[in-house]
Enzyme design. Structure first.
Site, mmCIF file in Angstrom:
data_model
loop_
_atom_site.group_PDB
_atom_site.id
_atom_site.type_symbol
_atom_site.label_atom_id
_atom_site.label_comp_id
_atom_site.label_asym_id
_atom_site.label_seq_id
_atom_site.Cartn_x
_atom_site.Cartn_y
_atom_site.Cartn_z
ATOM 1 N N GLU A 53 0.837 -1.211 0.000
ATOM 2 C CA GLU A 53 0.000 0.000 0.000
ATOM 3 C C GLU A 53 0.865 1.251 0.000
ATOM 4 O OE1 GLU A 53 -3.252 0.001 -1.110
ATOM 5 O OE2 GLU A 53 -3.488 -1.504 0.456
ATOM 6 N N HIS A 54 0.445 2.231 -0.803
ATOM 7 C CA HIS A 54 1.193 3.488 -0.958
ATOM 8 C C HIS A 54 2.593 3.199 -1.508
ATOM 9 C CE1 HIS A 54 -1.664 6.401 0.699
ATOM 10 N NE2 HIS A 54 -2.032 5.435 1.527
ATOM 11 N N THR A 55 2.728 2.115 -2.225
ATOM 12 C CA THR A 55 3.997 1.791 -2.877
ATOM 13 C C THR A 55 3.969 2.176 -4.353
ATOM 14 O OG1 THR A 55 3.083 -0.417 -3.147
ATOM 15 C CG2 THR A 55 4.693 -0.124 -1.382
ATOM 16 N N GLY A 144 -13.224 1.728 -1.460
ATOM 17 C CA GLY A 144 -11.814 1.396 -1.666
ATOM 18 C C GLY A 144 -11.639 0.089 -2.410
ATOM 19 N N LEU A 145 -12.694 -0.397 -3.048
ATOM 20 C CA LEU A 145 -12.631 -1.668 -3.781
ATOM 21 C C LEU A 145 -12.719 -1.423 -5.285
ATOM 22 C CD1 LEU A 145 -14.866 -3.764 -1.352
ATOM 23 C CD2 LEU A 145 -12.359 -3.630 -1.428
ATOM 24 N N SER A 146 -12.558 -0.166 -5.643
ATOM 25 C CA SER A 146 -12.398 0.226 -7.036
ATOM 26 C C SER A 146 -13.627 0.026 -7.913
ATOM 27 C CB SER A 146 -11.199 -0.507 -7.642
ATOM 28 O OG SER A 146 -10.814 0.169 -8.792
ATOM 29 N N ASP A 194 -5.715 -0.210 -10.169
ATOM 30 C CA ASP A 194 -7.107 -0.659 -10.253
ATOM 31 C C ASP A 194 -7.464 -1.123 -11.659
ATOM 32 O OD1 ASP A 194 -6.877 0.509 -7.811
ATOM 33 O OD2 ASP A 194 -8.309 2.122 -8.189
ATOM 34 N N TYR A 244 -3.283 12.154 1.147
ATOM 35 C CA TYR A 244 -2.670 11.383 0.055
ATOM 36 C C TYR A 244 -1.627 12.243 -0.659
ATOM 37 C CZ TYR A 244 -2.299 8.862 -4.414
ATOM 38 O OH TYR A 244 -1.833 8.206 -5.522
HETATM 39 P P1 ADP Z 1 -13.935 3.284 -5.379
HETATM 40 O O1 ADP Z 1 -13.347 3.234 -6.742
HETATM 41 O O2 ADP Z 1 -13.014 2.767 -4.342
HETATM 42 O O3 ADP Z 1 -15.265 2.627 -5.283
HETATM 43 P P2 ADP Z 1 -14.055 6.057 -6.044
HETATM 44 O O4 ADP Z 1 -14.351 7.274 -5.255
HETATM 45 O O5 ADP Z 1 -12.784 5.997 -6.803
HETATM 46 O O6 ADP Z 1 -14.170 4.818 -5.025
HETATM 47 O O7 ADP Z 1 -15.195 5.794 -7.094
HETATM 48 C C1 ADP Z 1 -16.547 5.830 -6.713
HETATM 49 C C2 ADP Z 1 -17.317 6.614 -7.756
HETATM 50 O O8 ADP Z 1 -17.382 5.863 -8.981
HETATM 51 C C3 ADP Z 1 -18.750 6.859 -7.386
HETATM 52 O O9 ADP Z 1 -18.873 8.001 -6.579
HETATM 53 C C4 ADP Z 1 -19.391 7.066 -8.753
HETATM 54 O O10 ADP Z 1 -19.098 8.365 -9.246
HETATM 55 C C5 ADP Z 1 -18.619 6.105 -9.619
HETATM 56 N N1 ADP Z 1 -19.312 4.803 -9.760
HETATM 57 C C6 ADP Z 1 -18.799 3.584 -9.518
HETATM 58 N N2 ADP Z 1 -19.705 2.610 -9.797
HETATM 59 C C7 ADP Z 1 -20.822 3.222 -10.244
HETATM 60 C C8 ADP Z 1 -22.099 2.777 -10.688
HETATM 61 N N3 ADP Z 1 -22.433 1.487 -10.732
HETATM 62 N N4 ADP Z 1 -22.999 3.716 -11.076
HETATM 63 C C9 ADP Z 1 -22.693 5.029 -11.036
HETATM 64 N N5 ADP Z 1 -21.510 5.493 -10.613
HETATM 65 C C10 ADP Z 1 -20.563 4.632 -10.217
HETATM 66 MG MG MG Z 2 -11.670 4.365 -7.442
#
Ligand code: ADP
Ligand code: MG
Length: 411
Positions: A53-55, A144-146, A194, A244
């Protein structure tokens, strides 16, 4: 911490979707919305990082895996260069031309989809990448699961399969397009892990990722009888972005002061050297931050060795050591992540750590398979005992990459 499970709700399990069920529902919803059938259905996984992480921005190693949880996109190609975008997880859709997409336009979730079309249009022209898209995400959003890469990658593989000029595009280029879509259009700082996992995962393997050149080596998941339990703490602390950036700056300053291109090049043994200590003493927090980065890189490679030797105890110990380093030296954990880790370890997990950037999001624990339910319950109970909102839990078995979803259900 209470070890009683009384009084706490049972854990809420987030299960992966079943392809034929999503296919049937999403095709119908697509027809209702756009008046025609989609050309097909594509899906891309979220990911969890087991260690490292953070690498990435220090040119180092990480060991992520693709989740069985995926984001689905029903897609129909258009020949007029327009985009009509909708998601079952978003109230607002977006409609506009590929040509109108730019930094910050559209705003919000649609940027991740429109951004991919915009970047790939550089290769084939905007008229080739018009789309109707309806998204159904089964990766928890913002945990945080992308989910963001799952979203952009689900549309990227659809475009690759549907647009003649893109069918032969190497997967590395597709990764780069999705990274650019997030960086340039959505304005999100993302390093590429990711998108690499979502597009290049290998079923039943983790990916040893070298951030220096983004090469990947599949590493078999060899701990039969063990599961990876992910805890989505559902906590989001607003200092994440600023912290970050601050960590990145500290690492860059430290590397410059040490005369190395990136911290990856610093041997952990050199942390004891008087000259290294003297140099880092002049960089605020430099010693602790650098110690995390260089020891974390070593832990990633050690964990790969532990997997090859099927040594679950050692793998777990490395995860727990990673958490301590992120909490104490890198200072990116938070109360909820520490609680999830401590509760999982207290309930008998072999190892546990925060995963992702920190200040909220998810933790991951290595747990003997028949203990998973009990460990999850103890984590949920620990949150209840502290008056915190109930976390969600999911099982992460290393899964396949993004691609077309083929089911028997008629489109
Ligand atoms: P993570 O990638 O860890 O889930 P992020 O903040 O990088 O967190 O991404 C989350 C964002 O991605 C949401 O706020 C939205 O804008 C978008 N997103 C992801 N999946 C969907 C989805 N199924 N429908 C609409 N927006 C989505
Ligand atoms: Mg993301």
């Amino acid at each position: 911490m209470s070890t009683s499970t009384e009084g706490a709700e049972p854990p809420r399990w987030l299960r992966p979707a079943v392809d034929p069920e999503v296919a049937a529902g999403l095709s119908g919803a697509f027809r209702d919305r756009f008046g025609r059938s989609p050309d097909g259905l594509w899906a891309a996984p979220g990911r969890v990082n087991l260690i490292g992480e953070h690498t990435d921005y220090n040119g180092g190693y990480a060991l992520p895996l693709a989740l069985p949880h995926r984001t689905y996109a029903a897609v129909r190609r258009r020949d007029d260069g327009r985009l009509r975008l909708a998601s079952l997880q978003a109230r607002e859709g977006w409609e506009g031309s590929v040509d109108s997409v730019a930094a910050g336009r559209p705003q919000g979730w649609a940027a991740y989809v429109a951004g991919v079309a915009h970047v790939l249009a550089e290769r084939v022209g905007p008229g080739q990448v018009g789309l109707d898209v309806l998204v159904d995400g089964h990766v928890p959003l913002g945990a945080g699961l992308s989910s963001s890469a799952a979203l952009s990658c689900s549309v990227a593989v659809a475009l690759r399969d549907l647009v003649p000029g893109l069918v032969d595009l190497p997967v590395e280029e597709l990764v780069a397009a999705c990274v650019r879509a997030e960086n340039e259009v959505a304005g999100a700082a993302t390093g590429g892990m990711d998108q690499t996992v979502s597009l290049r995962a290998v079923d039943e393997h983790l990916l040893l990722l070298d951030a220096r050149d983004f090469t990947v080596v599949p590493v078999a998941w060899t701990l039969p009888g063990h599961e990876l339990l992910v805890v989505d703490t559902r906590a989001h602390h607003s200092l994440a972005d600023g912290q970050y950036a601050a960590r990145r700056t500290t690492c860059e300053r430290a590397a410059a002061a040490l005369g190395v291109g990136s911290l990856r090049e610093l041997d952990p043994a050199r942390l004891q050297d008087a000259d290294v200590r003297r140099v880092l003493a002049d960089v605020p927090d430099g010693m602790a931050r650098v110690r995390h980065v260089v020891t974390e890189n070593d832990r990633v490679l050690d964990l790969v060795g532990a997997l090859r030797e099927q040594d679950a105890a050692r793998a777990g110990a490395l995860m727990t050591a990673s958490h301590a380093s992120l909490r104490d030296d890198y200072e990116v954990s938070c109360r909820e992540l520490d609680l999830a880790v401590d509760a999982a370890l207290g309930a008998g997990a072999l190892g546990a750590r925060m995963t992702g950037g920190g200040f909220g999001g998810s933790a991951v624990a290595l747990v003997a398979r028949d203990e998973v339910g009990r460990v999850a319950q103890q984590v949920v109970s620990a949150f209840a005992a502290e008056g915190l909102a109930a976390p969600h839990v999911l099982e992460a078995s290393p899964s396949r990459p993004a691609g077309r979803v083929v089911t028997d259900t008629p489109g």
